[in-house]
Design a protein around this motif. Structure first.
Motif, PDB file in Angstrom:
ATOM      1  N   ASN A  64      13.010  -3.965  21.467  1.00  0.00           N
ATOM      2  CA  ASN A  64      11.813  -4.509  22.206  1.00  0.00           C
ATOM      3  C   ASN A  64      10.788  -4.555  21.159  1.00  0.00           C
ATOM      4  O   ASN A  64       9.646  -5.211  21.246  1.00  0.00           O
ATOM      5  N   LYS A 101      12.984  -5.843  27.212  1.00  0.00           N
ATOM      6  CA  LYS A 101      12.340  -7.307  27.708  1.00  0.00           C
ATOM      7  C   LYS A 101      12.439  -8.180  26.638  1.00  0.00           C
ATOM      8  O   LYS A 101      12.045  -9.450  26.994  1.00  0.00           O
ATOM      9  N   THR A 102      13.173  -8.052  25.491  1.00  0.00           N
ATOM     10  CA  THR A 102      13.248  -8.925  24.280  1.00  0.00           C
ATOM     11  C   THR A 102      14.297  -9.970  24.987  1.00  0.00           C
ATOM     12  O   THR A 102      15.309  -9.487  25.452  1.00  0.00           O
TER      13      THR A 102
END
Length: 384
Positions: A64, A101-102
């Motif tokens: 992330n 979330k990347t």
């Protein structure tokens, strides 16, 4: 140009074929994705194999911190890993994946059922794909070694139809021209790569043939070629350290005067950058013979005539993708030695014709690469 901080999980140390793959990927991304400057941080996959690191919450936190996460350049969608939560070497639990979330790119991976695909592994991998294929955060592709056909056969069309094809980066390796003292001026050199790992799998008895039969018959053919063609020499390519022990045993079947005068061994090189010199040897040879995937992929990319010895089904599938199935020879075939001799003789006699054919093949490979990189470009525009 937009700079992207990229965390790239792959094998970078210990296999020169992986380095050729990464070299070609960097070349392609620079050429076909010029809007982005990829600032890549390598993360060694083998450190997870060795249990030095874990795919845990700390891994998710690390990912992330980057603009893009890439897992690519290896045979990591193997379907035999029963200890893995995904059934493969990409052993990222779904609860960890959900914390990332990347944007995540699974790039040109080998999907390999040939060492086994137990039901539990298939079920776990389908759960992994159910999550990743359903979200625009993820883009999933496999390489051109029969992986897409394997996905269709093992997982079903509902999965295979949503997985993209991206040719292995080794097709586009960019060697540097340099002097090689392993090559004799005026001689035609045959390069030979013999994989020394997974011997039980590669050379399990088939059609009554085994490892010793392979060594004996292959050495005899190579010796006979050199006796008949005084301008032909051999060079052996070690891709990993285990190839050396295999080679030391293999050459026991070769005449001493040939070993002393007409046979050399390439240096054992590894690490990023080493591929530029190593695969220039591949480029300068008249013919390459190999049991490893990248020995064949890089030869085709460099338009050097090649013969794939099938000790892993991926070699057969690779040449099928090229439309050149006749250039992949199973060591367990009837009349293997005679077929190998004929292929070598024909290759040395028709080098230019075969190189031209490889140029046509690479046009097809390049179109497949351009197709996926166009998809990747649109995806990047939407997620980063």
């Amino acid at each position: 140009m937009r700079t992207l901080k990229v965390l790239h999980l792959a094998s970078f140390d210990g296999n020169i074929g992986d380095n050729a793959n990464h070299n070609g990927v960097r070349f392609l991304w620079k050429k076909y994705l010029p809007e982005y400057d990829f600032a890549i941080t390598p993360l060694e996959m083998r450190e997870y194999f060795w249990k030095w690191k874990s795919f845990d919450d700390d891994f998710a936190d690390m990912v992330n911190e980057y603009d893009l996460f890439v897992c690519g350049g290896g045979n990591y969608f193997e379907l035999w890993v029963q200890s893995s939560p995904t059934g493969t070497s990409v052993a990222i639990p779904l609860e960890v994946l959900r914390k990332i979330k990347t944007p995540c790119l699974f790039y040109a991976l080998g999907l390999d059922p040939y060492m086994g695909a137990p039901d539990i592994c298939i079920e776990r991998f389908k759960r992994f794909l159910d999550y990743t294929l359903a979200s625009p955060q993820f883009l999933v592709s496999v390489r051109n070694d029969g992986s897409l056909d394997s996905a269709r056969r093992v997982l079903g069309g509902e999965y295979a139809d949503r997985i993209h094809l991206m040719p292995d980066g080794g097709h586009f390796v960019q060697p540097e021209a340099c002097t090689h003292y392993e090559l004799t001026p005026g001689a035609r050199t045959i390069g030979v790569n013999l994989a020394g790992d997974m011997l039980d799998f590669r050379f399990k008895s088939c059609n009554g043939k085994n490892l010793n039969d392979f060594k004996r018959s292959t050495a005899a053919v190579l010796c006979d070629i050199m006796r008949r063609m005084p301008d032909v020499n051999l060079i052996f390519y070690p891709h990993i350290h285990k190839d050396y022990s295999f080679l030391a045993d293999f050459i026991c079947g070769i005449d001493d005067h040939l070993l002393r005068r007409r046979i050399t061994v390439a240096p054992y090189l590894h690490g990023q950058g080493a591929e530029r010199k190593f695969f220039d040897l591949y480029r300068q040879c008249a013919l390459n013979i190999g049991t490893r995937l990248h020995a064949n992929i890089c030869s085709v990319g460099l338009k050097t005539p090649s013969i794939g010895i099938v000790t892993h089904e991926q070699i057969h599938e690779l040449y099928g993708y090229y439309g050149m199935a006749e250039r992949a020879l199973r060591f367990s075939d009837d009349n293997y030695a005679a077929k190998l001799d004929d292929l070598i003789s024909d290759s040395l006699e028709n080098t230019e014709r075969i190189s031209c054919r490889y140029s046509d093949v690479m046009s097809m490979v390049t179109k497949d690469a351009e197709r996926f990189l166009g998809i990747m470009n649109c995806w990047l525009d939407s997620v980063v």
